[in-house]
Design an enzyme around this catalytic site. Structure first.
Site, PDB file in Angstrom:
ATOM      1  N   TRP A 104      -2.869 -16.836  21.202  1.00 43.64           N
ATOM      2  CA  TRP A 104      -4.343 -16.994  20.143  1.00 43.64           C
ATOM      3  C   TRP A 104      -4.464 -17.828  18.737  1.00 43.64           C
ATOM      4  O   TRP A 104      -3.519 -18.057  18.137  1.00 43.64           O
ATOM      5  CB  TRP A 104      -4.798 -15.819  19.697  1.00 43.64           C
ATOM      6  CG  TRP A 104      -5.305 -14.676  20.428  1.00 43.64           C
ATOM      7  CD1 TRP A 104      -5.300 -13.184  20.005  1.00 43.64           C
ATOM      8  CD2 TRP A 104      -5.256 -14.051  21.797  1.00 43.64           C
ATOM      9  NE1 TRP A 104      -5.447 -12.531  21.579  1.00 43.64           N
ATOM     10  CE2 TRP A 104      -5.080 -13.088  22.967  1.00 43.64           C
ATOM     11  CE3 TRP A 104      -5.346 -15.680  22.692  1.00 43.64           C
ATOM     12  CZ2 TRP A 104      -5.902 -12.708  23.666  1.00 43.64           C
ATOM     13  CZ3 TRP A 104      -5.360 -15.508  24.299  1.00 43.64           C
ATOM     14  CH2 TRP A 104      -5.723 -14.037  24.226  1.00 43.64           C
ATOM     15  N   ASN A 220     -11.267 -16.013  25.872  1.00 43.80           N
ATOM     16  CA  ASN A 220     -10.615 -15.290  26.531  1.00 43.80           C
ATOM     17  C   ASN A 220     -11.522 -14.109  27.173  1.00 43.80           C
ATOM     18  O   ASN A 220     -12.172 -13.465  26.435  1.00 43.80           O
ATOM     19  CB  ASN A 220      -9.910 -14.097  25.690  1.00 43.80           C
ATOM     20  CG  ASN A 220      -9.200 -13.470  26.724  1.00 43.80           C
ATOM     21  OD1 ASN A 220      -8.323 -14.189  27.587  1.00 43.80           O
ATOM     22  ND2 ASN A 220      -8.951 -12.007  26.077  1.00 43.80           N
ATOM     23  N   GLU A 221     -12.061 -14.378  28.584  1.00 42.67           N
ATOM     24  CA  GLU A 221     -12.708 -13.246  29.149  1.00 42.67           C
ATOM     25  C   GLU A 221     -14.091 -13.439  28.777  1.00 42.67           C
ATOM     26  O   GLU A 221     -14.388 -11.971  28.879  1.00 42.67           O
ATOM     27  CB  GLU A 221     -11.604 -11.473  29.239  1.00 42.67           C
ATOM     28  CG  GLU A 221     -10.562 -11.621  29.801  1.00 42.67           C
ATOM     29  CD  GLU A 221      -9.448 -10.224  30.547  1.00 42.67           C
ATOM     30  OE1 GLU A 221     -10.015 -10.127  29.580  1.00 42.67           O
ATOM     31  OE2 GLU A 221      -8.628 -11.002  30.745  1.00 42.67           O
ATOM     32  N   TYR A 301      -5.983  -9.931  38.312  1.00 38.66           N
ATOM     33  CA  TYR A 301      -4.781  -7.713  37.597  1.00 38.66           C
ATOM     34  C   TYR A 301      -5.634  -6.727  38.729  1.00 38.66           C
ATOM     35  O   TYR A 301      -6.839  -5.561  38.743  1.00 38.66           O
ATOM     36  CB  TYR A 301      -5.912  -7.364  36.311  1.00 38.66           C
ATOM     37  CG  TYR A 301      -4.934  -8.476  34.915  1.00 38.66           C
ATOM     38  CD1 TYR A 301      -3.910  -8.076  34.504  1.00 38.66           C
ATOM     39  CD2 TYR A 301      -5.759  -9.181  34.125  1.00 38.66           C
ATOM     40  CE1 TYR A 301      -3.262  -8.721  33.586  1.00 38.66           C
ATOM     41  CE2 TYR A 301      -5.160  -9.690  33.890  1.00 38.66           C
ATOM     42  CZ  TYR A 301      -4.199 -10.013  33.312  1.00 38.66           C
ATOM     43  OH  TYR A 301      -3.463 -10.225  32.055  1.00 38.66           O
ATOM     44  N   GLU A 341      -3.764 -16.264  33.462  1.00 42.06           N
ATOM     45  CA  GLU A 341      -3.367 -14.819  33.403  1.00 42.06           C
ATOM     46  C   GLU A 341      -3.412 -13.653  34.221  1.00 42.06           C
ATOM     47  O   GLU A 341      -3.816 -13.964  35.219  1.00 42.06           O
ATOM     48  CB  GLU A 341      -3.830 -13.810  32.690  1.00 42.06           C
ATOM     49  CG  GLU A 341      -4.176 -13.745  30.635  1.00 42.06           C
ATOM     50  CD  GLU A 341      -5.171 -13.017  30.350  1.00 42.06           C
ATOM     51  OE1 GLU A 341      -5.214 -11.356  30.681  1.00 42.06           O
ATOM     52  OE2 GLU A 341      -6.227 -12.970  28.611  1.00 42.06           O
ATOM     53  N   TRP A 383       1.584 -12.422  32.042  1.00 42.82           N
ATOM     54  CA  TRP A 383       1.176 -11.875  30.735  1.00 42.82           C
ATOM     55  C   TRP A 383       1.967 -10.404  30.690  1.00 42.82           C
ATOM     56  O   TRP A 383       2.159  -9.831  31.635  1.00 42.82           O
ATOM     57  CB  TRP A 383      -0.298 -11.338  30.985  1.00 42.82           C
ATOM     58  CG  TRP A 383      -0.265 -10.108  29.467  1.00 42.82           C
ATOM     59  CD1 TRP A 383      -0.890  -9.438  28.790  1.00 42.82           C
ATOM     60  CD2 TRP A 383      -1.630 -10.783  28.750  1.00 42.82           C
ATOM     61  NE1 TRP A 383      -1.373  -8.582  27.994  1.00 42.82           N
ATOM     62  CE2 TRP A 383      -1.636  -9.914  27.942  1.00 42.82           C
ATOM     63  CE3 TRP A 383      -2.477 -12.367  28.313  1.00 42.82           C
ATOM     64  CZ2 TRP A 383      -2.723  -9.389  26.648  1.00 42.82           C
ATOM     65  CZ3 TRP A 383      -2.578 -11.966  27.016  1.00 42.82           C
ATOM     66  CH2 TRP A 383      -3.157 -11.278  26.076  1.00 42.82           C
TER      67      TRP A 383
END
Length: 440
Positions: A104, A220-221, A301, A341, A383
């Site tokens: 970050w 992010n996302e 994920y 990720e 991740w």
């Protein structure tokens, strides 16, 4: 995915210094000095990464990435007594033959905030980011720096909306107004300009001119639930990516997507993890297919997407999901695809570390196969990695990679296999020579 709560991070970050166990201290000492003292006056030779079709290039050589996430680097570097963790993590990454760390480059209004309020910055935290960049360069590691969070951790778009609301200029209290409120767009642009033109207090190099930075990631996302058509987010990506490129044309740029196919894509029915994924305001193809976006990003994920499936079903989905996006890079986008990720939760019923090893191996095998065939998959990022004594930063995916030899060997073997395909990068040569010779 679910990141650690801000409250949890604050309690473990600044109010007390966690006592690191004896074993963790030994690991830190070894990572710092195990191969001899590092000559910090000798800088690693890093060049700007460029794109040629579906492949990354660095100094006219193809560049495939074995990477990882340590989102916490800047936050830990704020306090001097935590900086050994940052150094240890970057040294460990280099020793494993890794080349890029995603982290970050934001902290908005939270504890140790970089941006205290719109246009107000904490120089102490900026110096922490300066340190992270310098330390990465010393270790031959490049950085993928994310500019803001869609989630609430470290402020994110929620904080921007709150700032606008508090100043009486916000159009809506909805978090999604981050993407369409003119005042908030100005806040974000000002932040981006300040960051990209920051002159490193240690090196004197502006961030936009520093090849230690591999690329920028817009957010992010990202999700914009209030506009399932995707038009709001698409307009924001177009505007912000053009703005970034107007300041910095040295570095690559990506969006930061999870990889869901939107309502215009036929793959929403065959590849998405469920009907919901096409209705959250994002579209992998549409969002990535802009001239100002240099490469696509995807997250993996399956255990968060399928809570009622067994491991075998999740692994089969993960394989299809990954292959589908590689095909998109080759056949539609004509750009590299980075899986920025991937992880397997330890909260799954009956979880065993060997399941995570198996998950990692499938990902690494797909990356290696793509590289050998000169396909669009340019790399993958675990991740997440931590060093010992960082439980307050962990989630259900994090690992200290050297604590489990089998996992460590999987990661380092992948570094060696990629080196077989592309040759060792100059910044990797010393580590890979030692690492890969042990496998022959």
């Amino acid at each position: 995915m679910v990141k650690p709560s801000t409250k949890k991070m604050v309690s473990g970050n600044g109010l007390f210094f966690p006592v690191i166990g004896f074993a963790s201290c030994i690991v830190l000492i070894y990572l710092s000095f195990g191969d001899g003292w590092v000559d910090y006056r000798k800088e690693s030779q890093l060049g700007f990464v460029q794109r040629n079709g579906t492949r990354f290039m660095i100094d006219d050589r193809v560049f495939y990435i074995n990477g990882w996430n340590s989102y916490w680097l800047m936050d830990q570097a704020v306090n001097e007594y935590n900086r050994p963790r940052v150094r240890a993590m970057l040294q460990a990454g280099a020793k494993m033959g890794l080349t890029v760390c995603r982290t970050w480059a934001f902290n908005d209004g939270a504890y140790n905030a970089l941006q205290i309020s719109p246009g107000r910055y904490d120089e102490r935290v900026f110096r922490a980011l300066d340190y992270v960049i310098v330390e990465a360069r010393k270790q031959g590691i490049q950085l993928l720096l994310c500019l803001v969070n869609n989630l609430k951790a470290f402020g994110g778009k929620t904080q921007y909306v709150q700032w606008a609301w508090e100043e009486g200029v916000g159009l809506s209290a909805s978090n999604d107004s981050f993407f369409y409120d003119p005042s908030i767009r100005i806040y974000f642009k000002n932040y981006v300009k300040t960051l990209l033109t920051r002159k490193n207090s240690i090196t004197g190099i502006q961030y936009k001119d520093d090849p230690t930075i591999f690329a920028w990631e817009l957010i992010n996302e990202p999700r914009c639930m209030t506009d399932p058509s995707g038009n709001t987010l698409q307009e924001w990506i177009e505007e912000m990516s053009t703005f970034v490129k107007s300041i910095d044309n040295n570095h690559l740029l990506t969006v930061g997507l999870e990889g869901y196919y939107g309502p215009r894509s036929s793959k929403r029915l065959t590849v998405n993890p469920g009907p919901w994924a096409a209705n959250i305001g994002t579209d992998f193809i549409r969002n990535s297919n802009l001239s100002t976006i240099d490469f696509a990003s995807v997250h993996i994920y399956p255990d968060h997407w399928f809570t009622d499936q067994d491991l075998e079903d999740k692994l089969r989905f993960m394989y299809r999901w990954t292959v589908s996006h590689i095909e998109d890079g080759d056949e539609v986008l004509k750009k590299p695809v980075l899986f920025t990720e991937f992880g397997l939760s330890n909260l799954n019923k009956g979880f065993e570390p060997s399941q995570r090893d198996r998950f990692y191996k499938i990902i690494y095998d797909l990356m290696y196969k793509s590289a050998k065939k000169k396909k669009s998959s340019a790399g993958a990022f675990v991740w997440q990695f931590l060093v010992g004594g960082m439980e307050e930063y962990n989630d259900d995916f994090g690992i200290v990679p050297w604590e489990r030899p089998i996992t460590y060997q999987l990661i380092t073997k992948h570094s060696c296999r990629l080196a077989d395909v592309q040759g060792a990068m100059p910044s990797q040569e010393d580590h890979l020579k030692k690492l890969c010779s042990q496998r022959r």
